[in-house]
Design a protein around this motif. Structure first.
Motif, mmCIF file in Angstrom:
data_model
loop_
_atom_site.group_PDB
_atom_site.id
_atom_site.type_symbol
_atom_site.label_atom_id
_atom_site.label_comp_id
_atom_site.label_asym_id
_atom_site.label_seq_id
_atom_site.Cartn_x
_atom_site.Cartn_y
_atom_site.Cartn_z
ATOM 1 N N VAL A 1 0.841 -1.203 0.000
ATOM 2 C CA VAL A 1 0.000 0.000 0.000
ATOM 3 C C VAL A 1 0.872 1.249 0.000
ATOM 4 O O VAL A 1 0.617 2.213 -0.734
ATOM 5 N N TRP A 2 1.923 1.229 0.820
ATOM 6 C CA TRP A 2 2.877 2.345 0.839
ATOM 7 C C TRP A 2 3.492 2.543 -0.544
ATOM 8 O O TRP A 2 3.665 3.677 -1.006
ATOM 9 N N ASN A 3 3.860 1.447 -1.195
ATOM 10 C CA ASN A 3 4.517 1.553 -2.497
ATOM 11 C C ASN A 3 3.642 2.271 -3.508
ATOM 12 O O ASN A 3 4.131 3.063 -4.320
ATOM 13 N N VAL A 4 2.338 2.003 -3.471
ATOM 14 C CA VAL A 4 1.417 2.678 -4.390
ATOM 15 C C VAL A 4 1.397 4.172 -4.116
ATOM 16 O O VAL A 4 1.480 5.001 -5.038
ATOM 17 N N ALA A 5 1.309 4.558 -2.838
ATOM 18 C CA ALA A 5 1.261 5.981 -2.486
ATOM 19 C C ALA A 5 2.562 6.681 -2.865
ATOM 20 O O ALA A 5 2.547 7.790 -3.423
ATOM 21 N N VAL A 6 3.687 6.059 -2.570
ATOM 22 C CA VAL A 6 4.985 6.671 -2.862
ATOM 23 C C VAL A 6 5.195 6.778 -4.372
ATOM 24 O O VAL A 6 5.713 7.785 -4.876
ATOM 25 N N ASP A 7 4.790 5.764 -5.111
ATOM 26 C CA ASP A 7 5.003 5.760 -6.560
ATOM 27 C C ASP A 7 4.328 6.944 -7.232
ATOM 28 O O ASP A 7 4.803 7.451 -8.253
ATOM 29 N N GLN A 8 3.223 7.410 -6.658
ATOM 30 C CA GLN A 8 2.481 8.519 -7.248
ATOM 31 C C GLN A 8 3.041 9.883 -6.863
ATOM 32 O O GLN A 8 2.663 10.899 -7.449
ATOM 33 N N ALA A 9 3.941 9.913 -5.881
ATOM 34 C CA ALA A 9 4.462 11.178 -5.364
ATOM 35 C C ALA A 9 5.685 11.644 -6.147
ATOM 36 O O ALA A 9 6.448 10.844 -6.684
ATOM 37 N N ARG A 10 5.880 12.944 -6.172
ATOM 38 C CA ARG A 10 7.068 13.530 -6.793
ATOM 39 C C ARG A 10 8.033 14.084 -5.757
ATOM 40 O O ARG A 10 9.242 14.037 -5.952
ATOM 41 N N VAL A 11 7.489 14.610 -4.658
ATOM 42 C CA VAL A 11 8.319 15.192 -3.602
ATOM 43 C C VAL A 11 7.858 14.634 -2.258
ATOM 44 O O VAL A 11 6.665 14.686 -1.942
ATOM 45 N N ILE A 12 8.805 14.103 -1.492
ATOM 46 C CA ILE A 12 8.485 13.523 -0.188
ATOM 47 C C ILE A 12 9.353 14.177 0.877
ATOM 48 O O ILE A 12 10.566 14.338 0.696
ATOM 49 N N HIS A 13 8.721 14.568 1.969
ATOM 50 C CA HIS A 13 9.430 15.068 3.151
ATOM 51 C C HIS A 13 9.221 14.050 4.276
ATOM 52 O O HIS A 13 8.080 13.666 4.560
ATOM 53 N N ALA A 14 10.302 13.604 4.884
ATOM 54 C CA ALA A 14 10.209 12.605 5.952
ATOM 55 C C ALA A 14 10.954 13.068 7.182
ATOM 56 O O ALA A 14 12.018 13.705 7.082
ATOM 57 N N TRP A 15 10.400 12.729 8.343
ATOM 58 C CA TRP A 15 11.065 12.984 9.621
ATOM 59 C C TRP A 15 11.021 11.702 10.430
ATOM 60 O O TRP A 15 9.967 11.101 10.593
ATOM 61 N N GLU A 16 12.196 11.245 10.877
ATOM 62 C CA GLU A 16 12.270 10.071 11.736
ATOM 63 C C GLU A 16 13.198 10.373 12.912
ATOM 64 O O GLU A 16 14.313 10.839 12.716
ATOM 65 N N GLU A 17 12.668 10.112 14.095
ATOM 66 C CA GLU A 17 13.452 10.392 15.302
ATOM 67 C C GLU A 17 14.039 9.134 15.932
ATOM 68 O O GLU A 17 14.908 9.222 16.814
ATOM 69 N N ALA A 18 13.606 7.943 15.508
ATOM 70 C CA ALA A 18 14.023 6.720 16.190
ATOM 71 C C ALA A 18 14.605 5.656 15.265
ATOM 72 O O ALA A 18 15.301 4.760 15.738
ATOM 73 N N VAL A 19 14.301 5.740 13.975
ATOM 74 C CA VAL A 19 14.804 4.741 13.024
ATOM 75 C C VAL A 19 15.292 5.446 11.763
ATOM 76 O O VAL A 19 14.965 6.612 11.527
#
Length: 284
Positions: free
Chosen positions: A103-121
């Motif tokens: 499900v994540w792969n489908v959402a990411v595949d459609q995106a052009r710009v992604i902002h991510a924040w991870e504090e633990a991994v």
């Protein structure tokens, strides 16, 4: 809880109240309906007031109790509509981790710009296969869910192909403690840190690291991802939140931009990663 989620829950409550007041055999009070259902009457008022989320069984029972079983599908459709924003791990992981990754792969595949924040991994888009494998194993143990680890790892690694397409940009922020967390064996963490250092300079990746001693403008709370500034995906211990109303997305973007002010990039980020790598104990 997202604004649109709560509004939808309140709208469902209003519909339930309408059904109670127009019951087939005459208007019902809350206590009268509660007696028919065998519920405490407080549950009736919590559902009608949008203070409690109904289950599918609750809605079926309500429709039967007011003498209108034909509205069951309408009520269930309303529930499915707003439940999609809060996806419980219990429900999502019933078939394992791989379907969630798909499900994540489908959402990411459609995106052009992604902002991510991870504090633990380390962000999933930058994880090695070995590191991802240990993450999935830890969560499978925690949730007591099916171990489909190999399939989940393959799906996560497949998603990383996004980084090698033109016209994409991954803006990642990581807090330094994530670089030290031994959620995996030390040798796996070393390989993961080498991978992380290697993405600095990629055309499609902007990696910022917030050093442990950096001055912070906001607390470094739970991780989240923003896709094309239209969808936020955030994780909590009980559920994954998919939030798409404009005000909520704007709030997460402000948090990301605020955190960014404490990050270092380029050679300075390399130095923080190298410091973490040197600290890894082979005996841990």
């Amino acid at each position: 809880m997202s604004t649109d989620y709560q509004q939808a829950r309140e709208a469902l409550g209003t519909r339930l109240r309408e059904l109670r007041l127009s019951a087939a055999d005459g208007r019902l009070t809350g206590p009268q309906l509660a007696r028919r259902l065998g519920w405490p009457h407080s549950k009736v008022y919590k559902l009608e007031g949008g203070r409690q989320t109904a289950t599918g069984d609750d809605l079926r029972a309500w429709a039967e109790a007011v003498g209108e079983p034909e509205v069951t599908e309408e009520l269930l459709a309303r529930l499915r509509g707003f439940e999609s924003h809060i996806r419980s791990w219990r429900r999502q992981l019933a078939s394992g981790h791989a379907p969630v990754q798909d499900v994540w792969n489908v959402a990411v595949d459609q995106a052009r710009v992604i902002h991510a924040w991870e504090e633990a991994v380390i962000p999933g888009m930058l994880q090695t296969a070995d590191y991802a494998r240990h993450i999935f194993l830890r969560y499978a143990d925690l949730q007591g869910t099916k171990r489909d680890t190999d399939a989940a790892v393959r799906a996560r690694v497949q998603r990383q192909e996004w980084l090698y397409r033109g016209g994409r940009m991954f803006h990642a922020l990581v807090w330094e403690p994530a670089l030290h967390a031994l959620i995996c064996p030390p040798s796996v963490l070393v390989g993961q840190l080498d991978r992380l250092a290697g993405v600095i300079g990629m055309d499609t990746v902007e990696l910022g690291v917030i050093p442990l001693g950096a001055s912070l403008r906001v607390p470094p709370a739970n991780g989240f991802w923003v896709l094309d500034q239209q969808l936020v995906i955030a994780e909590d211990w009980h559920a994954e939140l998919w939030l798409d109303d404009a005000d909520t997305v704007a709030s997460y973007v402000r948090v990301w931009e605020t955190l960014r002010q404490s990050a270092v990039y380029g050679a300075d980020a390399q130095n923080v990663i190298a410091r973490a790598r040197r600290s890894v104990s082979p005996r841990a």
